[in-house]
Structure formats: structure tokens, C-alpha cells
Design a protein around this motif. Structure first.
Motif, PDB file in Angstrom:
ATOM      1  N   PHE A   1      53.014  38.837  38.636  1.00  0.00           N
ATOM      2  CA  PHE A   1      52.188  37.685  39.003  1.00  0.00           C
ATOM      3  C   PHE A   1      50.933  37.683  38.123  1.00  0.00           C
ATOM      4  CE2 PHE A   1      48.872  35.729  41.580  1.00  0.00           C
ATOM      5  CZ  PHE A   1      49.512  34.682  42.227  1.00  0.00           C
TER       6      PHE A   1
ATOM      7  N   SER B   1      47.263  37.127  37.425  1.00  0.00           N
ATOM      8  CA  SER B   1      46.088  36.992  38.301  1.00  0.00           C
ATOM      9  C   SER B   1      45.213  35.817  37.889  1.00  0.00           C
ATOM     10  CB  SER B   1      45.273  38.279  38.271  1.00  0.00           C
ATOM     11  OG  SER B   1      44.919  38.591  36.935  1.00  0.00           O
ATOM     12  N   GLN B   2      45.406  35.298  36.696  1.00  0.00           N
ATOM     13  CA  GLN B   2      44.565  34.191  36.250  1.00  0.00           C
ATOM     14  C   GLN B   2      45.213  32.823  36.519  1.00  0.00           C
ATOM     15  OE1 GLN B   2      41.799  34.207  32.715  1.00  0.00           O
ATOM     16  NE2 GLN B   2      43.445  33.000  31.810  1.00  0.00           N
TER      17      GLN B   2
ATOM     18  N   HIS C   1      48.557  32.398  37.941  1.00  0.00           N
ATOM     19  CA  HIS C   1      49.556  32.472  39.008  1.00  0.00           C
ATOM     20  C   HIS C   1      50.995  32.336  38.506  1.00  0.00           C
ATOM     21  CE1 HIS C   1      46.160  30.886  41.867  1.00  0.00           C
ATOM     22  NE2 HIS C   1      45.938  32.116  41.454  1.00  0.00           N
TER      23      HIS C   1
END
Lengths: 317, 137
Positions: free
Chosen positions: B100, B102-103, B105
Motif C-alpha cells: 500500500f 502511504s502517499q 494509496h
């Protein structure tokens, strides 16, 4: 966006750091409170929601009942505790909430989605300084099922949506030691209807920025590299989250609210006891916790600043 | 009167590509005393919900399928009241790990857990062990 020192919930009651479930029962039960930063923080919240709605609001369909209950509860609380600023009226199934500070009102028919333009938690959150989370209490544990999150400390609402309580806390160092996180979950599962518990969580952040989501880490994370002996007092802020857990009586789910406060070190050290307790807490912090709390990169500058201030004030440990 | 089955019944959803594997497992499970029912996929969501709702308490759900179809059955099972411990999904035959971002999605599928660049937003990602059952990444 710092708060006045008089309103700052200083978190340390001892001189050393240890994991603890430092929750206290709230009487009366409150899930939201106001500070004199209300207008600024609500404006910032709404700007963030406007620009990044997908990042700041997420929900699963099964959370709707709890969202309705949470919205009604929050509006009731505001009207009861701050009647000069808010009112809440009910006529049959129709409700009217008035926010006199903002000159706004919300009208809705309870549990009638056609009467509102946003989901209930997304409406309620726009009138309070707190971030709002719904934890569904299922037979196999607690699950994050909805949230309006504008001021997170390095986590992503999208990533943890639908996640169980223990998995959410995986990144916290040592959290599974002696099943600590399991005990916390069992504690929450035993909260009784309409009971609210409060705890304080702390970390450190650079600048007075409330919105530090994981999604923008590339922008704000690097600020940690800018801390020097000269600017540490101004740049570094103690960040405290006053977290409240309230059992919603109809759905039996948990409303979890997070009120975030920031105070710069320059303001904090004016209080001798706070200065002393912060110093001893940081001094005994393990490396993994320092890393997790975002301190590792500038711990030396921080400690030197605190030692120098203690010395100048003639405070012995 | 409610009949408790003590985990002896397993409802197995399987698509065609996994049918041999699923049937082999059924043979093993039957020898161990389990009652197994195999549902061939694709199956409509209504049919799946109906079958799931008919299962006695204590039953288990196993899913042999690729990601999207498996997720649809899993959601239906969760809605029917099965807990996460009562649902088992076979791992994909591919060994890729879902990461995934984190920035942005985006979910990247990569073959190693070393630092890599997100294929959508191009930020450098260093995978952690923080795992979401919901996102399966």
C-alpha cells in the motif's frame, strides 16, 4: 497552531516514561471540548476537508447507525456545555443544530440519509476541534469503521479503515509485550454505555503544524533535519492528544475522539515542573520509542537545550 | 433449536482454475471428519449470500479464487456474520506482495520487500510489516 500554556494538557505525571493505560473516567462524560483556538482550527479543518476529502473522511457502510448516534451525541454535548455558542432542538424526528460562532445551522431527520448532504460523522466533525473515529465493537474485536481525521500524527485513515484494533497498533514498539495491547482492547470492550474515558498520548513535532498525515510525510518529515541548537526551542513542539472513548448506548460501538494540542518548547520551559519532567522523560526514553515518537533525529539538540535551560534556572534534578 | 456444529462443516467456494486443488482438499478434510460442500464459482452475490446464511453456527468458509472474486465472497461472509477466523482464503499462486502506498494509496504488487518506487506517484517506499487485512496489503 499552538495553544495557550494555561490550556495545555501536560501529559507527564512522573519523571520516567513507561507504557501505561493512563485512562481516567470522565464525570460528566464528555467526548468533545473547546479551546480558544476553536475558530482557527475549524477553519483549518474545513480547508483540509475541502482539499483532501478522500484522505480526511472514510467510512464503511455498516458504520452509518453509529455515525447518526455520534452526531446526535456531539450536538447534544455542545448545546448542553456551551449554550452561549450552540443550540440543539428536536421536534418529532427532525433536529436543528445551531452553531452561533460560525453562524451556521444543520437540519436533519434522524436516520434519514436523504435529509443530509454528507455522512453524519462528516457533518459533526466540522463543528468540533476533535478528530472523530468510530470503532465498531464486533464479537471478534474492535474495528475502525469510520473516521473524520484532519490532524493525524503520522498515520493514514485510508490504510487503517476496516482494520482491527491490534493490527492498527502494529507500528508501536513493544506494544505486544506481555499482551499490553490485548489488555487495552479488553479494557475498551468493557466500557459501559454512556461512559467516557480519557487518556493523553504524546509525541514531538516540528513547527506548529497540526496536520501531519502519513500521506504528506515527504513534506513535513524532513523538517526534523532542520533542528539546530539555535532553533530547537522555537521549532520543536510537544504534541499531546487528549483521547476520549465513549460507549454509544444504542449501537454499542465506541466513539473515539482526539483533541490535539501543540506547545513550543520555548513556551513549555516557562513552567519549571514541566521542564524538569520533560527532561527526565526524554532522558530515559528508549531508542525505539524515541524513533517512533519522531525525536531520534534531533534528540541531542533537544537534550542540550533542556540541560542548558535547567542550568540557567538553577533547577536540580 | 440452534444446532452447534463444532467447526465440522466447511463451505468451499472455488473457481474453475482451483477446482482440482479444492477437490483434493475436500478428500483430505472428509477423511478427517469434516462435512464439505463445494460451490463452483462464479456465483451470484445473491446465491452466495443465501448459501452463507443457511450454514449452521460453527461452520467455516474457505475460498479458492483470485483476489477480486475472493474479496466479494469474503465480504458476503462477513456480512452473514462469519468472523475473520472462520474465513480462510487461499493465497494466490503468484508470490507477489501487495504494498500500500502511504502517499497515494495505490497498491503495488512487487516480488521483493526491498525499497522501490510507487508505480503511480513515484515516491520511494520502504515496505513495513504493518498489514491490513481489509486492503490485503
Amino acid at each position: 497552531m499552538s495553544v495557550k500554556a494555561e490550556q495545555f494538557p501536560f501529559p507527564f505525571t512522573e519523571d520516567r516514561y513507561a507504557y501505561s493505560n493512563n485512562s481516567s473516567l470522565q464525570k460528566p462524560a464528555r467526548s468533545v471540548t473547546m479551546t480558544d483556538r476553536y475558530l482557527e482550527e475549524i477553519q483549518l479543518k474545513r480547508e483540509l476537508l475541502q482539499a483532501n476529502h478522500q484522505r480526511c473522511f472514510r467510512s464503511l457502510p455498516l458504520s452509518l447507525e453509529s455515525q447518526w448516534e455520534a452526531m446526535r451525541r456531539i450536538f447534544n454535548e455542545l448545546a448542553e456545555n456551551e449554550p452561549e455558542h450552540f443550540s440543539f432542538e428536536k421536534r418529532g424526528n427532525e433536529y436543528r443544530f445551531q452553531n452561533l460562532l460560525l453562524g451556521e445551522e444543520e437540519r436533519f431527520k434522524y436516520r434519514d440519509l436523504s435529509s443530509i448532504e454528507r455522512q453524519p460523522l462528516d457533518i459533526a466533525g466540522r463543528h468540533v476541534q476533535e478528530d472523530l473515529i468510530i470503532m465498531g465493537d464486533r464479537h471478534d474485536g474492535l474495528f475502525l469503521e469510520a473516521g473524520q481525521l484532519c490532524f493525524p500524527s503520522n498515520w493514514s485513515l485510508t490504510f487503517v479503515l476496516g482494520m482491527d484494533f491490534k493490527s492498527i497498533h502494529t507500528p508501536v514498539p513493544g506494544i505486544t509485550h506481555k499482551d499490553f495491547i490485548g489488555k487495552v482492547e479488553r479494557f475498551i470492550s468493557r466500557i459501559r454505555q454512556n461512559e467516557a474515558w480519557e487518556r493523553k498520548n504524546w509525541s514531538m513535532t516540528i513547527s506548529n503544524k497540526l496536520d501531519t498525515p502519513l500521506e504528506t510525510y515527504a513534506n513535513w518529515g524532513k523538517l526534523r533535519l532542520q533542528v539546530t541548537d539555535e532553533n530547537v526551542g522555537e521549532l520543536v513542539h510537544l504534541r499531546v492528544e487528549v483521547q476520549r472513548l465513549l460507549r454509544l448506548p444504542l449501537t454499542n460501538d465506541i466513539l473515539f475522539t482526539i483533541h490535539t494540542y501543540l506547545l513550543s518548547l520555548n513556551d513549555l520551559i516557562r513552567n519549571d515542573l514541566w521542564l524538569k519532567r520533560l527532561y527526565t522523560t526524554i532522558q530515559f526514553l528508549s531508542d525505539d520509542i524515541a524513533e517512533y515518537k519522531g525525536i531520534a533525529l534531533y534528540k541531542n539538540e533537544l537534550m542540550q537545550f533542556l540541560e542548558k535551560t535547567l542550568s540557567e534556572k538553577g533547577i536540580s534534578l | 433449536m440452534t444446532e452447534f456444529q463444532n467447526n465440522k462443516r466447511i463451505l468451499i467456494f472455488s473457481d474453475q482454475s482451483y477446482l482440482l486443488q479444492a477437490n483434493e482438499k475436500v478428500r483430505e478434510l472428509t477423511e478427517e471428519g469434516y462435512q464439505c460442500e463445494v460451490v463452483s464459482m462464479p456465483v451470484s452475490s445473491n446465491k452466495a449470500e443465501q448459501l452463507l446464511a443457511q450454514q449452521p453456527l460453527g461452520s467455516l468458509v474457505w475460498i479458492y479464487s483470485e483476489e477480486d472474486s475472493a474479496q466479494a465472497i469474503e465480504y458476503a461472509a462477513r456480512n452473514a456474520g462469519f468472523s475473520k477466523n472462520e474465513i480462510w482464503i487461499n493465497k494466490s499462486s503468484e508470490q507477489n506482495t501487495r504494498i500500500f502506498c502511504s502517499q497515494c494509496h495505490h497498491i503495488n504488487e512487487i516480488s521483493s520487500a526491498e525499497m522501490f518506487e510507487c508505480e503511480r506517484c513515484h515516491i520511494k517506499l520502504d515496505p513495513s510489516n504493518h498489514y491490513s487485512i481489509y486492503h490485503k496489503s
